[in-house]
Design an enzyme around this catalytic site. Structure first.
Site, PDB file in Angstrom:
ATOM      1  N   GLN A  35       2.919  10.003   1.656  1.00 51.60           N
ATOM      2  CA  GLN A  35       4.248   9.376   1.767  1.00 51.60           C
ATOM      3  C   GLN A  35       5.180   9.799   0.635  1.00 51.60           C
ATOM      4  OE1 GLN A  35       2.374   5.283   2.416  1.00 51.60           O
ATOM      5  NE2 GLN A  35       4.279   5.095   3.566  1.00 51.60           N
ATOM      6  N   GLY A  89       0.840  -1.191   0.000  1.00 50.84           N
ATOM      7  CA  GLY A  89       0.000   0.000   0.000  1.00 50.84           C
ATOM      8  C   GLY A  89       0.876   1.242   0.000  1.00 50.84           C
ATOM      9  N   HIS A 114      -2.563   7.379   7.486  1.00 47.72           N
ATOM     10  CA  HIS A 114      -1.580   8.290   6.861  1.00 47.72           C
ATOM     11  C   HIS A 114      -2.239   9.605   6.444  1.00 47.72           C
ATOM     12  CE1 HIS A 114       2.248   6.190   6.536  1.00 47.72           C
ATOM     13  NE2 HIS A 114       1.705   5.117   6.002  1.00 47.72           N
ATOM     14  N   CYS A 171       5.910  -0.236   7.562  1.00 45.33           N
ATOM     15  CA  CYS A 171       5.549   0.956   6.793  1.00 45.33           C
ATOM     16  C   CYS A 171       6.749   1.373   5.956  1.00 45.33           C
ATOM     17  CB  CYS A 171       5.156   2.089   7.741  1.00 45.33           C
ATOM     18  SG  CYS A 171       4.671   3.610   6.895  1.00 45.33           S
ATOM     19  N   LEU A 172       6.499   1.703   4.701  1.00 46.18           N
ATOM     20  CA  LEU A 172       7.594   2.139   3.827  1.00 46.18           C
ATOM     21  C   LEU A 172       8.227   3.427   4.343  1.00 46.18           C
ATOM     22  CD1 LEU A 172       5.965   1.362   0.366  1.00 46.18           C
ATOM     23  CD2 LEU A 172       7.778   0.067   1.524  1.00 46.18           C
ATOM     24  N   HIS A 201      -4.321   1.325   7.964  1.00 44.03           N
ATOM     25  CA  HIS A 201      -2.967   1.889   7.995  1.00 44.03           C
ATOM     26  C   HIS A 201      -2.854   3.059   7.007  1.00 44.03           C
ATOM     27  CE1 HIS A 201       1.596   1.261   7.983  1.00 44.03           C
ATOM     28  NE2 HIS A 201       1.417   1.984   6.895  1.00 44.03           N
ATOM     29  N   GLU A 202      -3.398   2.875   5.796  1.00 39.05           N
ATOM     30  CA  GLU A 202      -3.304   3.931   4.776  1.00 39.05           C
ATOM     31  C   GLU A 202      -4.176   5.129   5.132  1.00 39.05           C
ATOM     32  OE1 GLU A 202      -0.933   3.502   3.030  1.00 39.05           O
ATOM     33  OE2 GLU A 202      -0.737   1.330   2.908  1.00 39.05           O
TER      34      GLU A 202
HETATM   35  O1  GNR Z   1       4.029  -2.517   2.560  1.00 35.23           O
HETATM   36  C1  GNR Z   1       3.395  -2.412   3.607  1.00 35.23           C
HETATM   37  N1  GNR Z   1       3.124  -3.517   4.338  1.00 35.23           N
HETATM   38  C2  GNR Z   1       2.275  -3.531   5.426  1.00 35.23           C
HETATM   39  C3  GNR Z   1       2.288  -4.641   6.248  1.00 35.23           C
HETATM   40  C4  GNR Z   1       1.442  -4.713   7.330  1.00 35.23           C
HETATM   41  C5  GNR Z   1       0.578  -3.692   7.589  1.00 35.23           C
HETATM   42  C6  GNR Z   1       0.555  -2.563   6.791  1.00 35.23           C
HETATM   43  C7  GNR Z   1       1.394  -2.492   5.707  1.00 35.23           C
HETATM   44  S1  GNR Z   1       1.349  -1.093   4.689  1.00 35.23           S
HETATM   45  C8  GNR Z   1       2.978  -1.077   4.074  1.00 35.23           C
HETATM   46  C9  GNR Z   1       3.151  -0.008   3.022  1.00 35.23           C
HETATM   47  C10 GNR Z   1       2.936   1.338   3.634  1.00 35.23           C
HETATM   48  O2  GNR Z   1       3.731   1.892   4.340  1.00 35.23           O
HETATM   49  N2  GNR Z   1       1.796   1.920   3.404  1.00 35.23           N
HETATM   50  O3  GNR Z   1       1.524   3.105   3.962  1.00 35.23           O
HETATM   51 NI    NI Z   2       2.681   3.195   5.785  1.00 36.30          NI
END
Ligand code: GNR
Ligand code: NI
Length: 168
Positions: free
Chosen positions: A51, A46, A138, A92-93, A134-135
């Site tokens: 980001q 995601g 953000h 999270c990236l 999670h997204e």
């Molecule tokens: O790549 C991602 N893997 C992930 C694994 C577990 C829970 C959430 C994520 S999202 C993350 C990519 C990201 O940072 N999205 O904002």
């Molecule tokens: Ni993230």
């Protein structure tokens, strides 16, 4: 197509509240394509626009095994379905290299528009529910580290800041 640089915690730009997308036009479709390319390259499942330093309420994701099911969510509105919660190891990236369990509502519903301005509704559980929450966090300037103890969060912040200093 373009790979976009991903902001990393504790960059204050990740704390901005993203603005609604007003016109879903070619610029937005290009941003969505660039975000997908950046997400696949990372690799991640995601990516929120903030980001890549675009404080707009849009995100892309693909949780499919073969990475062939890209989805674009513009102006998403998320609500929990029921009281059940579940825990998932999140990364999270923008917080590279760290994974910690986070507990969130197990089932959710999201209403959004796609890159053509067509509204749709998704009900999700499992990894998709985790990823969407999670997204959408953000978009509010929130990161998964905010759910951790201050001790863990500070440890992560210091390690990443040290790495960034070494890179500069
Ligand atoms: O790549 C991602 N893997 C992930 C694994 C577990 C829970 C959430 C994520 S999202 C993350 C990519 C990201 O940072 N999205 O904002
Ligand atoms: Ni993230």
């Amino acid at each position: 197509m373009a790979l976009l640089p991903i902001l990393e915690y504790p960059d204050p730009r990740l704390r901005q509240k993203a603005h609604p997308v007003v016109h879903i036009d070619q610029r937005i479709r290009q941003l969505a394509q660039d975000m997908l390319e950046t997400m696949y390259d990372a690799p991640g499942i995601g990516l929120a626009a903030i980001q890549v330093n675009e404080p707009l309420r849009m995100l892309v994701l693909d949780i499919s095994e073969d990475k062939d099911q890209p989805q674009v969510f513009i102006n998403p509105v998320l609500s929990a379905l029921g009281d059940e919660r579940s825990s998932y190891d999140e990364g999270c990236l923008s917080v590279p290299g760290f994974y910690e369990p986070v507990e969130r509502p197990a089932r959710i519903r999201v209403e959004a528009q796609n890159e053509h301005g067509v509204s749709f509704i998704v009900e999700a559980d499992g990894l998709l529910a985790t990823c969407l929450q999670h997204e959408v966090d953000h978009l509010e300037g929130k990161l998964f580290v905010d759910y951790l103890s201050s001790l863990k969060r500070e440890r992560i912040r210091k390690k990443l800041q040290k790495q960034h200093k070494l890179q500069d």
